[in-house]
Design an enzyme around this catalytic site. Structure first.
Site, PDB file in Angstrom:
ATOM      1  N   ARG A 226       0.852  -1.182   0.000  1.00  0.00           N
ATOM      2  CA  ARG A 226       0.000   0.000   0.000  1.00  0.00           C
ATOM      3  C   ARG A 226       0.890   1.236   0.000  1.00  0.00           C
ATOM      4  O   ARG A 226       1.958   1.244   0.590  1.00  0.00           O
ATOM      5  CB  ARG A 226      -0.881   0.000   1.255  1.00  0.00           C
ATOM      6  CG  ARG A 226      -2.245  -0.599   1.014  1.00  0.00           C
ATOM      7  CD  ARG A 226      -2.893  -1.014   2.325  1.00  0.00           C
ATOM      8  NE  ARG A 226      -3.197  -2.432   2.300  1.00  0.00           N
ATOM      9  CZ  ARG A 226      -4.376  -2.925   1.889  1.00  0.00           C
ATOM     10  NH1 ARG A 226      -5.328  -2.113   1.496  1.00  0.00           N
ATOM     11  NH2 ARG A 226      -4.604  -4.212   1.880  1.00  0.00           N
TER      12      ARG A 226
ATOM     13  N   GLY B 247      -8.599   1.673  -5.766  1.00  0.00           N
ATOM     14  CA  GLY B 247      -7.579   2.652  -5.408  1.00  0.00           C
ATOM     15  C   GLY B 247      -6.501   2.749  -6.475  1.00  0.00           C
ATOM     16  O   GLY B 247      -6.107   3.838  -6.901  1.00  0.00           O
TER      17      GLY B 247
ATOM     18  N   ASP C 176     -13.599  -8.717  -4.795  1.00  0.00           N
ATOM     19  CA  ASP C 176     -14.939  -8.263  -4.388  1.00  0.00           C
ATOM     20  C   ASP C 176     -15.896  -8.069  -5.556  1.00  0.00           C
ATOM     21  O   ASP C 176     -17.092  -7.912  -5.352  1.00  0.00           O
ATOM     22  CB  ASP C 176     -14.817  -6.951  -3.612  1.00  0.00           C
ATOM     23  CG  ASP C 176     -14.147  -7.138  -2.272  1.00  0.00           C
ATOM     24  OD1 ASP C 176     -14.343  -8.206  -1.673  1.00  0.00           O
ATOM     25  OD2 ASP C 176     -13.421  -6.235  -1.821  1.00  0.00           O
TER      26      ASP C 176
ATOM     27  N   GLY D 205     -16.144  -8.815   1.772  1.00  0.00           N
ATOM     28  CA  GLY D 205     -17.059  -7.897   1.097  1.00  0.00           C
ATOM     29  C   GLY D 205     -17.439  -6.759   2.027  1.00  0.00           C
ATOM     30  O   GLY D 205     -18.432  -6.856   2.736  1.00  0.00           O
TER      31      GLY D 205
ATOM     32  N   GLU E 177     -18.788  -9.345   5.437  1.00  0.00           N
ATOM     33  CA  GLU E 177     -18.176  -8.660   6.584  1.00  0.00           C
ATOM     34  C   GLU E 177     -18.707  -7.236   6.742  1.00  0.00           C
ATOM     35  O   GLU E 177     -18.727  -6.686   7.830  1.00  0.00           O
ATOM     36  CB  GLU E 177     -16.646  -8.631   6.461  1.00  0.00           C
ATOM     37  CG  GLU E 177     -16.157  -7.910   5.221  1.00  0.00           C
ATOM     38  CD  GLU E 177     -14.637  -7.909   5.058  1.00  0.00           C
ATOM     39  OE1 GLU E 177     -13.903  -7.988   6.053  1.00  0.00           O
ATOM     40  OE2 GLU E 177     -14.192  -7.807   3.892  1.00  0.00           O
TER      41      GLU E 177
ATOM     42  N   ARG F  36     -22.825 -20.875  15.836  1.00  0.00           N
ATOM     43  CA  ARG F  36     -21.372 -20.753  15.818  1.00  0.00           C
ATOM     44  C   ARG F  36     -20.901 -19.899  14.644  1.00  0.00           C
ATOM     45  O   ARG F  36     -21.347 -20.103  13.518  1.00  0.00           O
ATOM     46  CB  ARG F  36     -20.732 -22.142  15.671  1.00  0.00           C
ATOM     47  CG  ARG F  36     -20.978 -23.050  16.854  1.00  0.00           C
ATOM     48  CD  ARG F  36     -20.145 -22.609  18.052  1.00  0.00           C
ATOM     49  NE  ARG F  36     -20.655 -23.204  19.272  1.00  0.00           N
ATOM     50  CZ  ARG F  36     -20.378 -24.444  19.690  1.00  0.00           C
ATOM     51  NH1 ARG F  36     -19.576 -25.197  18.967  1.00  0.00           N
ATOM     52  NH2 ARG F  36     -20.882 -24.902  20.802  1.00  0.00           N
TER      53      ARG F  36
ATOM     54  N   VAL G 204      -8.142 -16.709   3.656  1.00  0.00           N
ATOM     55  CA  VAL G 204      -8.085 -17.859   2.738  1.00  0.00           C
ATOM     56  C   VAL G 204      -8.841 -17.577   1.442  1.00  0.00           C
ATOM     57  O   VAL G 204      -8.604 -18.221   0.427  1.00  0.00           O
ATOM     58  CB  VAL G 204      -8.622 -19.176   3.349  1.00  0.00           C
ATOM     59  CG1 VAL G 204      -7.644 -19.726   4.366  1.00  0.00           C
ATOM     60  CG2 VAL G 204      -9.987 -18.988   3.965  1.00  0.00           C
ATOM     61  N   GLN G 205      -9.770 -16.619   1.491  1.00  0.00           N
ATOM     62  CA  GLN G 205     -10.544 -16.286   0.288  1.00  0.00           C
ATOM     63  C   GLN G 205      -9.749 -15.520  -0.755  1.00  0.00           C
ATOM     64  O   GLN G 205     -10.165 -15.408  -1.892  1.00  0.00           O
ATOM     65  CB  GLN G 205     -11.759 -15.420   0.670  1.00  0.00           C
ATOM     66  CG  GLN G 205     -12.775 -16.127   1.515  1.00  0.00           C
ATOM     67  CD  GLN G 205     -13.714 -15.146   2.207  1.00  0.00           C
ATOM     68  OE1 GLN G 205     -14.707 -14.714   1.658  1.00  0.00           O
ATOM     69  NE2 GLN G 205     -13.373 -14.785   3.433  1.00  0.00           N
TER      70      GLN G 205
END
Lengths: 341, 341, 341, 341
Positions: free
Chosen positions: C72, C104, C127, C170, C222, C266, C273-274
């Site tokens: 970044r 970005g 995404d 996401g 998320e 749960r 991992v994605q």
């Protein structure tokens, strides 16, 4: 003969393969009748069961979970089950009971057996921590899932010069962390069996960065913990709902490494994906064999025992022997792995 | 110390993991130097080798194939290698040689050892047919690939009321067919160890159709063959290019079943996909351990031996013992599988 | 021609496939020279780059991560890059720059382009939230990883009569949750685009239990959040190290469901991992095509544009158009999924 | 409403997802009744069908095959079905029929539609060769399976300095070969759309060996064929059982390359593994959407049409348009792939 089967405890890939194998062997090999109790010992106590024929187990070999369901039972009710063992056997006309489960289930199985129920147990745990058997089914699948995750995380760690901390299952025994760490080539592995020094992990990571390998993957068992004084570590607080906040070792360790080194460190908590879904070929074969041998043991009248893998062979061993102590990672396996801290 | 390593024979998932493990253990554990001979014994005879340091083995753990290459060598040249063993060891300054290979390679290793080369072998074969070791790395991957194929074929067989014949590897030993057949739930399994009666397979399929299960999957080892008289079976003819036509048992058997039953039967020949590509976690762990223990054996001066898995432990056994006979599927394993014909 | 390439932003399966494709097309198609800047725009500003030839990109097609690294860069330094654009192009003798990155990066690319750098961008994001392109590479892999996890969790949920809450990536767009939720057959899906009522989820789960389906899987992005007043929800507190405690929506939602329903719920947080590891075939093809078309665009002098998928074809579109707004899940896609809350 | 559904033609991952989606949407969205005809049009003609409710389609989303079965029907009987269309609709009280199938099925669907049956088709083929839709479900899974195989074969080819010829499905259209070849990084790709010169493949392989890349992977569609005179090529002979010997292009080409170059060349024929088993996430989503939109089309009275993917959207198009010509690989897609011969 009339054989009862039940599955108890946490989920574990291969349960359905055992059920199918027991039904196949018992029916086609001996003309037995098989009944399946629902939700573990609960079904046994409350009389919830159904007959399992070849159609009932058709297509389940590769399916995760258990068609019989599984539920935890309080210790008091387990004792109740044990005390009424002989009566229960009579009630259902059982010539044998095959409980499939982990340490708790096998302990209960032993109680039932001692109280007169003709029992042949089948050991089950993704943690591989049952004594007397070289391996348990479910473990290979858990290791495979964890290894695939490490494989994926490694490329990100490398491209983005980052430390990844992967928390895998294993509360008391570090087998999953050990083998997935070895298979995935983790640079650090932390086991419940050995308190680790955070300092040592920091040193390892910094040495890697110093020689141009600007990333690291650390595989940590959920039951691993830092040596006393090595890391400020508080157990999870209780939040406003009375739930313990999730602040497992993986999350804590990543935060601690980031704080000490000023390098990005990210936790990944694999969680339940390790214990569900289709079993690996290895686990299916082992589950198949355990089921087959359980039926053989029933017909040889070898009760009070469980199936076990010894080398290449499936044998039976006394339940008593199996549940006396947890099988943890011994020192010489730690040495082989090289990267255990 | 200066340790040489070479990989010989057919491809096998886990070879790179062994190489990496030998280099890691030798260098970080003992400060040894490791050189890798290219293309198996050919590199040893012709002096093609390179130094392997940590960078050379970085990132290869999960990679199929072998970074050292592998080539077949004629028997005469192997004998030459053996005869000049002591000289070769001197020439390269070798304190030990670690050949990784199958039955042929280990036999050659034994010849070299007898002639004075300090040798610690590592057994390798996807066929799992080496005596003295419970399992070999590569086997688990082959079984996994074959099982995934059977899983896929089964749904098609079922939807389309068809017989699928899957031919898997295993010329002399049926381990891959046995375990992938069990794991995939094949309805028939044919092994090199037991000539099968086509009639029995026909009967099994027809019984399945009769009770409404209008499909079947048969898993056949490439080395399986019908009992004499059971099936008109000619070895492949030679075509106009001097090549033997591919007319393996899978293709023949599917044609024969179709002819006898008037039902669609399709062959699938899995071939080389079973022996390449990334190893399973199980194979990586075993390969890692074999490499680690080979270096330990070198430093203990245990020459003329090879690594072996016995139960949960890796040990070393005399090369002589390992190569005397092929490990084939014993009768009691056949019984467990239920569907072997 | 001399073409520069750089990869910026978070990890994304397919980056290496783009790099390889650009090098292949540029070198074998046009005899161009390709240089790769290290760690994104940082390498461009600081002059860290290396020549990429066919050997440099050999074997990377299926590898996750990026061989060029990614980092970044602060906004101020990006502006600096933009301001010195023409100078930078001269300095490196660049006829074109191909930046591969997300929103970005593409915004920065546009600034550079406006300031005189000949730029052809390649969009990248797991995404799938970049306007002007039907899909981005990396997305299919993320959805596949999430779907495999849901497949595994479902069997455990079913066997153990449990609610599983899977949190997928996401933050601003719910594409991963939408498609993995649909593919995995999640019973509830929560997207950033639509605040959800916890009450509705509770009702859905209870209706399922009522009709005998005693489990549920909920897939939550998320960035999803409950409608105001629907759930007591505090942003993560700061712990003693100054780190925000991980208290994402998945964990919160599971706790809340458990509290309201008295049933086990749960959370599983899939996390990184994605976004790492080997790309799916779909993503490799798309990445390949984007790289190829970027080089074509360079040679047609189509600067200030980026590659985009439109239907079956890869085209180029103005960078300006691509970065003006985020592509979020539209209402009609929500309806198709049925289980979005 | 009362909606009938049937699946016809070869197996294709995603069929069950369509069935489930139609049932879900029709029942929960509109309160419709859904009946499923068994074994394709055969069930329609012979009256074999069953009611499909939510339970009937529970757990089938990720399963390969089709719970309704599929069978080929002779052309004459299809004509019979068409001629009695209106009568059949009356007989079963059908307000709509949703046939799911490939080119043949959709042609039949069009005949039925022309003859008065209210039809909404859903296109299905792993070959991706149906006009009017950007992609079909099943294709992504086939490409994935083929790509994984190429990945595995590549490491063996490289380690053993060998040429591997992988034959994938695609009799008339080369989409699977094109995309799996690109995704797997095949060095040569042969399509049905372009007769290839064996000489060109030989040259490519020899150039690779000359510059030290001593291996090659060639991906060939089953329908690919050499340019006239380029290779002595006889169609398979008939063996003693009246079966055509399997002498597909993969086997022939490998033999021919070996003969011309004196290098080991091995064929691998992937076969039916490409068309069975669990669908990829991509295919599940597409199948889900097709099913959902088919029900919507039924309720909008859009008959004589089929669902289609256009860009990111699912639309309906006239059946007439869809079946007039095969969608083959166009020239500009060939160019992008670089390695098509």
């Amino acid at each position: 003969m009339r054989i009862g089967i039940l599955t108890a405890g946490g989920d574990c890939p291969g349960l359905n393969a055992v059920i199918r194998s027991v039904v196949h062997r018992a029916m086609t090999g001996y003309g037995d009748e098989v009944i399946g109790f629902e939700d573990g010992f609960k079904g046994l106590l409350e009389g919830h069961y159904r007959t399992l024929d070849l159609n009932a187990v058709s297509g389940i070999l590769a399916r995760g979970g258990t068609i019989l369901g599984s539920a935890r039972l309080e210790r008091s009710r387990l004792r109740e089950a044990a005390e009424t063992s002989a009566e229960l056997a009579r009630k259902y006309g059982l010539d044998a009971l095959v409980p499939v489960g982990g340490e708790g289930t096998l302990t209960a199985a032993r109680m039932l057996s001692d109280a007169g129920m003709p029992v042949v147990g089948v050991p089950k745990t993704i943690d591989n921590d049952i004594s007397s058997t070289d391996r348990t089914f479910g473990f290979d699948t858990a290791v495979m899932v964890a290894t695939e995750a490490i494989d994926r995380l490694k490329t990100t760690a490398e491209s983005h010069q980052r430390v990844m901390v992967v928390e895998v299952m294993g509360r008391h025994a570090g087998w999953i962390a050990l083998e997935s760490g070895m298979a995935g080539g983790a640079h650090g592995i932390c086991l419940p069996e050995r308190p680790f020094q955070v300092e040592d992990l920091v040193k390892m990571v910094e040495e890697r960065f110093a020689r141009g390998k600007k990333f690291a993957v650390i595989c940590v068992a959920e039951g691993a913990h830092p040596a006393e004084g090595s890391m400020v570590y508080k157990k999870g607080e209780i939040d406003q709902y009375g739930h313990e906040r999730f602040t497992g070792i993986g999350t804590r360790l990543a935060a601690e490494l980031e704080r000490r080194m000023g390098k990005e460190a990210r936790p990944v908590i694999l969680g339940h994906v390790q214990r569900g879904g289709t079993p690996t070929a290895y686990d299916r074969v082992l589950a198949n064999r355990f089921g087959w041998h359980a039926v053989e043991a029933v017909h040889r009248g070898e009760f009070g025992r469980m199936t076990a893998l010894r080398g290449t062979e499936v044998v039976t061993v006394p339940l008593a022997e199996a549940v006396t102590r947890l099988k943890t990672v011994p020192e010489h396996r730690v040495r082989e792995a090289e990267s255990v801290f």
